[in-house]
Design a protein around this motif. Structure first.
Motif, PDB file in Angstrom:
ATOM      1  N   ASP A 100      50.386  53.816  29.234  1.00 23.26           N
ATOM      2  CA  ASP A 100      51.188  52.626  29.009  1.00 23.26           C
ATOM      3  C   ASP A 100      50.379  51.386  29.385  1.00 23.26           C
ATOM      4  OD1 ASP A 100      53.825  51.217  28.561  1.00 23.26           O
ATOM      5  OD2 ASP A 100      53.445  50.677  30.661  1.00 23.26           O
ATOM      6  N   ALA A 101      50.224  50.451  28.428  1.00 24.39           N
ATOM      7  CA  ALA A 101      49.383  49.276  28.647  1.00 24.39           C
ATOM      8  C   ALA A 101      49.902  48.404  29.779  1.00 24.39           C
ATOM      9  CB  ALA A 101      49.276  48.458  27.354  1.00 24.39           C
ATOM     10  N   SER A 102      51.222  48.218  29.855  1.00 24.82           N
ATOM     11  CA  SER A 102      51.776  47.363  30.906  1.00 24.82           C
ATOM     12  C   SER A 102      51.546  47.959  32.284  1.00 24.82           C
ATOM     13  CB  SER A 102      53.275  47.140  30.667  1.00 24.82           C
ATOM     14  OG  SER A 102      53.987  48.360  30.733  1.00 24.82           O
ATOM     15  N   THR A 103      51.595  49.282  32.379  1.00 29.50           N
ATOM     16  CA  THR A 103      51.330  49.941  33.654  1.00 29.50           C
ATOM     17  C   THR A 103      49.876  49.758  34.055  1.00 29.50           C
ATOM     18  OG1 THR A 103      53.049  51.594  33.246  1.00 29.50           O
ATOM     19  CG2 THR A 103      51.362  52.146  34.875  1.00 29.50           C
ATOM     20  N   ARG A 104      48.967  49.892  33.089  1.00 28.19           N
ATOM     21  CA  ARG A 104      47.547  49.684  33.382  1.00 28.19           C
ATOM     22  C   ARG A 104      47.293  48.240  33.823  1.00 28.19           C
ATOM     23  NH1 ARG A 104      47.123  52.463  28.565  1.00 28.19           N
ATOM     24  NH2 ARG A 104      46.198  50.711  27.429  1.00 28.19           N
ATOM     25  N   GLU A 105      47.961  47.292  33.169  1.00 26.61           N
ATOM     26  CA  GLU A 105      47.808  45.888  33.561  1.00 26.61           C
ATOM     27  C   GLU A 105      48.282  45.669  34.987  1.00 26.61           C
ATOM     28  OE1 GLU A 105      48.859  42.652  30.955  1.00 26.61           O
ATOM     29  OE2 GLU A 105      48.929  43.998  29.241  1.00 26.61           O
ATOM     30  N   ILE A 132      36.191  53.703  37.220  1.00 24.97           N
ATOM     31  CA  ILE A 132      37.532  53.759  36.643  1.00 24.97           C
ATOM     32  C   ILE A 132      37.940  52.392  36.094  1.00 24.97           C
ATOM     33  CG2 ILE A 132      39.983  54.168  37.136  1.00 24.97           C
ATOM     34  CD1 ILE A 132      39.057  56.195  39.274  1.00 24.97           C
ATOM     35  N   ILE A 133      37.667  51.346  36.857  1.00 25.02           N
ATOM     36  CA  ILE A 133      38.008  49.992  36.421  1.00 25.02           C
ATOM     37  C   ILE A 133      37.122  49.567  35.251  1.00 25.02           C
ATOM     38  CG2 ILE A 133      38.027  47.562  37.124  1.00 25.02           C
ATOM     39  CD1 ILE A 133      38.630  48.672  40.016  1.00 25.02           C
ATOM     40  N   ALA A 134      35.812  49.836  35.349  1.00 18.85           N
ATOM     41  CA  ALA A 134      34.894  49.430  34.282  1.00 18.85           C
ATOM     42  C   ALA A 134      35.196  50.142  32.970  1.00 18.85           C
ATOM     43  CB  ALA A 134      33.447  49.699  34.708  1.00 18.85           C
ATOM     44  N   ASN A 135      35.727  51.353  33.030  1.00 15.28           N
ATOM     45  CA  ASN A 135      36.093  52.055  31.804  1.00 15.28           C
ATOM     46  C   ASN A 135      37.175  51.321  31.025  1.00 15.28           C
ATOM     47  OD1 ASN A 135      34.362  54.265  31.682  1.00 15.28           O
ATOM     48  ND2 ASN A 135      35.614  55.488  33.061  1.00 15.28           N
ATOM     49  N   CYS A 136      37.938  50.465  31.703  1.00  8.50           N
ATOM     50  CA  CYS A 136      38.976  49.677  31.028  1.00  8.50           C
ATOM     51  C   CYS A 136      38.381  48.603  30.129  1.00  8.50           C
ATOM     52  CB  CYS A 136      39.911  49.037  32.054  1.00  8.50           C
ATOM     53  SG  CYS A 136      40.927  50.229  32.958  1.00  8.50           S
ATOM     54  N   LEU A 137      37.077  48.379  30.231  1.00  7.34           N
ATOM     55  CA  LEU A 137      36.424  47.443  29.317  1.00  7.34           C
ATOM     56  C   LEU A 137      36.442  47.962  27.889  1.00  7.34           C
ATOM     57  CD1 LEU A 137      33.290  46.380  31.411  1.00  7.34           C
ATOM     58  CD2 LEU A 137      35.469  45.179  31.177  1.00  7.34           C
ATOM     59  N   SER A 143      44.433  42.286  26.706  1.00  5.05           N
ATOM     60  CA  SER A 143      44.894  41.813  28.009  1.00  5.05           C
ATOM     61  C   SER A 143      44.483  42.768  29.128  1.00  5.05           C
ATOM     62  CB  SER A 143      46.412  41.633  27.999  1.00  5.05           C
ATOM     63  OG  SER A 143      47.074  42.839  27.644  1.00  5.05           O
ATOM     64  N   VAL A 144      44.397  44.059  28.831  1.00  4.33           N
ATOM     65  CA  VAL A 144      43.923  45.030  29.826  1.00  4.33           C
ATOM     66  C   VAL A 144      42.445  44.784  30.117  1.00  4.33           C
ATOM     67  CG1 VAL A 144      43.482  47.480  30.263  1.00  4.33           C
ATOM     68  CG2 VAL A 144      45.642  46.774  29.229  1.00  4.33           C
ATOM     69  N   ARG A 145      41.670  44.502  29.092  1.00  3.40           N
ATOM     70  CA  ARG A 145      40.237  44.237  29.272  1.00  3.40           C
ATOM     71  C   ARG A 145      40.023  42.961  30.085  1.00  3.40           C
ATOM     72  NH1 ARG A 145      38.155  44.309  23.245  1.00  3.40           N
ATOM     73  NH2 ARG A 145      36.074  44.242  24.177  1.00  3.40           N
ATOM     74  N   VAL A 146      40.846  41.942  29.832  1.00  7.48           N
ATOM     75  CA  VAL A 146      40.739  40.693  30.597  1.00  7.48           C
ATOM     76  C   VAL A 146      40.994  40.960  32.070  1.00  7.48           C
ATOM     77  CG1 VAL A 146      41.800  38.445  31.013  1.00  7.48           C
ATOM     78  CG2 VAL A 146      41.331  39.170  28.675  1.00  7.48           C
ATOM     79  N   LYS A 147      42.034  41.716  32.363  1.00  5.96           N
ATOM     80  CA  LYS A 147      42.378  41.986  33.762  1.00  5.96           C
ATOM     81  C   LYS A 147      41.330  42.878  34.426  1.00  5.96           C
ATOM     82  CE  LYS A 147      47.304  41.056  33.466  1.00  5.96           C
ATOM     83  NZ  LYS A 147      47.157  40.273  32.215  1.00  5.96           N
ATOM     84  N   ALA A 148      40.734  43.780  33.656  1.00  5.34           N
ATOM     85  CA  ALA A 148      39.650  44.594  34.209  1.00  5.34           C
ATOM     86  C   ALA A 148      38.462  43.711  34.589  1.00  5.34           C
ATOM     87  CB  ALA A 148      39.221  45.654  33.192  1.00  5.34           C
TER      88      ALA A 148
END
Length: 358
Positions: A100-105, A132-137, A143-148
């Motif tokens: 879920d994208a919102s959960t990841r954010e 783990i965080i860098a994989n979100c790139l 928006s998930v990539r921005v927050k990562a």
């Protein structure tokens, strides 16, 4: 089967509730603590205390009464700035497993807040959180990539984390199998993260949040000379963004370029890069001081290092290179500089003097 599915849904909801509650209580606790300290300082006639590690902070989640009660005991009672290992580990697990994208954010916001403190920066690295965080790139949701990138911006304030995020080819070759076992990463994810962030900067939309977030991380990496060599191929793109971007982009790009220009080993790469046609238009009194001052610092650094460069080796530069535009014979730049001498600001005049006297 229905009961098992219900149990799983209940577990996910509980995890998200704990996450939201933790962020809420974390922010509330910080506000109350800071307010109490300020009141004590004011009563004692002292100065307002400064917050530890004033790095860029990521906005947290909204607070609700229920969330606050759920999160009781989640934070470290003796140090509100440091979350316990088990809690950071739980958030990292949620980030890695949730679809879920919102959960990841939300997970990234929590990690970004905690990464503003040095103890958590080390703890996240030891928990394999950087990978783990860098994989979100690679996430499909922008928006998930921005927050990562926002999390990595805080984490990259830590020198040890910079080394980890660099992830040299030797590191990949030597530890690839063990790293895959620990974080279930695909082999193609085990790449150098700095070039990945540079690629995000190059390919993303101009003036986007993603572009600004990428620049902030790269600026942190450019504070030392250790990773400048990884950015040299992107110097023409940096110059392109400098003339085309908004003032926010211009200022951030100039911070990065100034860091690069302070390194004599990168001087030739900067001077040989092709200068955009409208580059000299930036040297004008109508340009904001934030941009103009940094431009002049950049040129002054380049001229100082150019004198050192000439003592060691002689280079030939193309007619459209940054060197030819700035320091070539009878260039329009000298006329621009002459007009700027009348600029009513001492800092600007000091940088003009640095350029002229060299």
């Amino acid at each position: 089967m229905g009961s098992l599915a219900d149990d799983r849904r209940w577990t996910v909801r509980l995890a998200v509730g704990l996450l939201a509650g933790a962020v809420g209580l974390y922010g509330l606790h910080k506000l109350v603590t800071l307010k109490r300290r300020r009141q004590q300082q004011q009563r004692a006639g002292g100065e307002r205390p400064s917050e530890k590690n004033p790095v860029h902070r990521v906005t947290g989640l909204k607070i609700t009464g229920d969330a606050q009660r759920i999160a009781e005991g989640f934070l470290h009672t003796n140090s509100p700035d440091v979350l316990e290992q088990q809690h950071l580990q739980a958030v990292l697990g949620l980030l890695k497993e949730s679809s879920d994208a919102s959960t990841r954010e939300q997970a990234l916001v929590t990690l970004g807040n905690s990464a503003a403190f040095s103890a958590n920066q080390d703890l996240l690295r030891n928990l394999d959180g950087l990978s783990i965080i860098a994989n979100c790139l690679f996430d499909e949701v922008i928006s998930v990539r921005v927050k990562a990138l926002n999390v990595l911006n805080n984490l990259s304030m830590n020198i040890a984390n910079q080394k980890e995020l660099k992830m040299t080819p030797r590191w990949v070759e030597g530890l690839a199998v063990r790293r895959m076992q620990r974080c279930s990463c695909d082999l193609d994810r085990l790449r150098i993260w700095i070039p990945q962030i540079l690629e995000i900067l190059r390919t993303t939309a101009l003036n986007s949040e993603l572009q600004v977030a990428s620049l902030r991380v790269l600026t942190n990496f450019s504070v030392t000379n250790n990773y400048h060599y990884m950015m040299t191929n992107y110097i023409p793109h940096f110059l392109k963004l400098l003339v085309e971007g908004t003032e926010k982009i211009k200022v951030q790009i100039l911070k990065l370029l100034i860091n690069l220009s302070a390194n004599p080993d990168i001087c030739h790469d900067l001077l040989s890069a092709q200068a955009p046609l409208s580059f000299l238009l930036l040297f004008d009194s109508c340009v904001s001081k934030e941009v103009l001052l940094r431009l002049l610092i950049l040129v002054a650094n380049l001229k100082e290092n150019l004198s050192l460069l000439r003592n060691s080796v002689q280079y030939d530069y193309e007619v459209d290179s940054l060197h030819s535009v700035l320091f070539g014979n009878a260039t329009p730049f000298s006329h621009k500089l002459t007009k700027l001498i009348l600029y009513q600001d001492n800092e600007v005049k000091q940088q003009i003097a640095r350029i002229i006297t060299k």
